[in-house]
Design a protein around this motif. Sequence first.
Motif, PDB file in Angstrom:
ATOM      1  N   THR A 337     -14.217  18.775  77.853  1.00  0.00           N
ATOM      2  CA  THR A 337     -14.175  18.350  79.156  1.00  0.00           C
ATOM      3  C   THR A 337     -15.215  18.323  80.049  1.00  0.00           C
ATOM      4  O   THR A 337     -15.708  17.470  80.746  1.00  0.00           O
ATOM      5  CB  THR A 337     -12.908  18.965  80.092  1.00  0.00           C
ATOM      6  N   SER A 338     -16.090  19.301  79.923  1.00  0.00           N
ATOM      7  CA  SER A 338     -17.144  19.704  80.831  1.00  0.00           C
ATOM      8  C   SER A 338     -18.241  18.652  80.220  1.00  0.00           C
ATOM      9  O   SER A 338     -19.101  18.421  81.025  1.00  0.00           O
ATOM     10  CB  SER A 338     -17.411  21.131  80.737  1.00  0.00           C
ATOM     11  N   VAL A 339     -18.318  18.660  79.077  1.00  0.00           N
ATOM     12  CA  VAL A 339     -19.442  17.916  78.587  1.00  0.00           C
ATOM     13  C   VAL A 339     -19.367  16.600  79.073  1.00  0.00           C
ATOM     14  O   VAL A 339     -20.400  15.810  79.514  1.00  0.00           O
ATOM     15  CB  VAL A 339     -19.495  17.733  77.120  1.00  0.00           C
ATOM     16  N   ILE A 340     -18.030  15.875  79.145  1.00  0.00           N
ATOM     17  CA  ILE A 340     -17.840  14.631  79.598  1.00  0.00           C
ATOM     18  C   ILE A 340     -18.288  14.469  81.014  1.00  0.00           C
ATOM     19  O   ILE A 340     -18.969  13.385  81.489  1.00  0.00           O
ATOM     20  CB  ILE A 340     -16.439  14.245  79.491  1.00  0.00           C
ATOM     21  N   LEU A 341     -17.851  15.390  81.813  1.00  0.00           N
ATOM     22  CA  LEU A 341     -18.282  15.504  83.176  1.00  0.00           C
ATOM     23  C   LEU A 341     -19.670  15.538  83.461  1.00  0.00           C
ATOM     24  O   LEU A 341     -20.197  14.681  84.306  1.00  0.00           O
ATOM     25  CB  LEU A 341     -17.464  16.798  83.773  1.00  0.00           C
ATOM     26  N   VAL A 342     -20.417  16.318  82.823  1.00  0.00           N
ATOM     27  CA  VAL A 342     -21.730  16.368  83.253  1.00  0.00           C
ATOM     28  C   VAL A 342     -22.597  15.234  82.704  1.00  0.00           C
ATOM     29  O   VAL A 342     -23.544  14.547  83.268  1.00  0.00           O
ATOM     30  CB  VAL A 342     -22.234  17.765  82.538  1.00  0.00           C
ATOM     31  N   ASP A 343     -22.033  14.534  81.649  1.00  0.00           N
ATOM     32  CA  ASP A 343     -22.631  13.489  81.056  1.00  0.00           C
ATOM     33  C   ASP A 343     -22.450  12.208  82.067  1.00  0.00           C
ATOM     34  O   ASP A 343     -23.304  11.298  82.394  1.00  0.00           O
ATOM     35  CB  ASP A 343     -21.914  12.676  79.828  1.00  0.00           C
TER      36      ASP A 343
END
Length: 501
Positions: A337-343
């Motif tokens: 989830t955090s990877v998608i948000l920062v991307d």
Amino acid sequence: MSVLRTKPIKDVLAQGDADGGDGRPGLKRRLGALDLTGFGIGIVIGTGIFTLTGIEARDNAGPGVVISFAIAGVVALLAAFCYAELASSVPTAGSAYTYAYATMGEIVAWIIGWDLLLEFALGAAVVARGWSGYLAELLNLPATWFGEEGSIVNVGAVAIVLILGVVGIVGIRESARVTNLLVMVKVAICVFVVVAGLFFVKAANLTPFIPPTEPASDGEGGIKQPVTQAIFGLEPSVFGFVGVLSAAAVVFFAYTGFEAVANLGEETRKPRRDLPLGLLGTLLISTVLYIGVSLVVVGMVPYTEIDRSAPIASAFESVGAGWAATLVSIAAVAGLTSVILVDLVAMGRIGFAISRDGLIPPSIAKVHPRWGTPYRISAIMTVGVALLAGLLPLSALADLVSIGALCAFVLVSVAVPILRRTRPDLERPFRVPFSPVLPIVSALACLYLMLNLSVETWLRFLAWMLLGALIYFGYGYRKNRLARRDASTASPTPTQPTPTR
């Protein structure tokens, strides 16, 4: 007009002011060093640790995948030193794109900006599909809507992209809070995996640490073999040290995205101090966690039996610790989830920088007066990523994320000595040690890893670059701010007509 015209440093710094340097609202400075480190770990600790460990251990490196993660981490750390110097000297949105514009010229800046958009868009889409799969496994959801195979539209992937896109648009501070919470969860689980997994490690599983070289299967030759093997006419092979290097090039995907921290220079309260701390802190913490987790996984299960899709969870299940496998799956959902948000946040800032310079229509670079985010470009890119994640099985394209990041790192490494030569007077709160030697080593190391990716990946990357060239020469070359400035400077000053009697 020249494709190698450069953007003055004073213009770059002026655009980071509260009014964006041109009277329009700029991005709001709301982030500190801990927020930046949270963003960095939020994007780095994700797919690599939860999936690539198993794939590369089983297919290419065996237990030597631990060395692969170490090699990729060292190369990423070298690049991070270069990013830290440039980010502290020229804190701006756009990171590598803006650094290239100020040092190597407009065409190079466009190439790297276009390249970064590919990296973050595909990275977010690939991870969104992985997130959907983990969620389906946790909650026993129907594969028709949440699975990688057999679904026309991956509803889970579309939903998470749209939800996180809204979070990113509403505000950078809100994004930081969500990211920091998710990061605490997954770092705690990673530490748990290392500590608990050590009790189940068997020395026999780590021998041989680097399995002997074997011929590659029939499907791994041709355009699927690494470029180095194709150039030198080597027999396609796996395992051995060649396999370790090939795995290092692929698991580099796990480290990609840390440069997202450099994109937040215009939203950081004390960028000259906090950007280097965020960049280097991200890489040091992530590398230690990757090495520890990969060592435990290959020590718990023989590498030939590691599950490709969920290596950590399946490793605990194989030793009878099913409860731990559930914790790992929860951490995977939080991590992805955090990877998608920062991307998504990083994509918005890169697109904002490119649009603000006029290489794509400037109207989409508008900053929201209340939220202080580039909401138009962020919304457009969120919808694009949602379509990619929902409709396309992107596993075959994941290597494009690695090659895109490595290409950016090469150019950033080269930019450090160039900027030192052209602007020796520029204030540099952080300086790369042993320059220009270390930046040159960084560039060569990244280039070597690029050459260990497949011919097929290179062909896809070149096709994307060709599309970018068409857009640049069709629009950006003539319409950008520097081109308009040069055109107005070159226009002759109108003369007054001579009076007649």
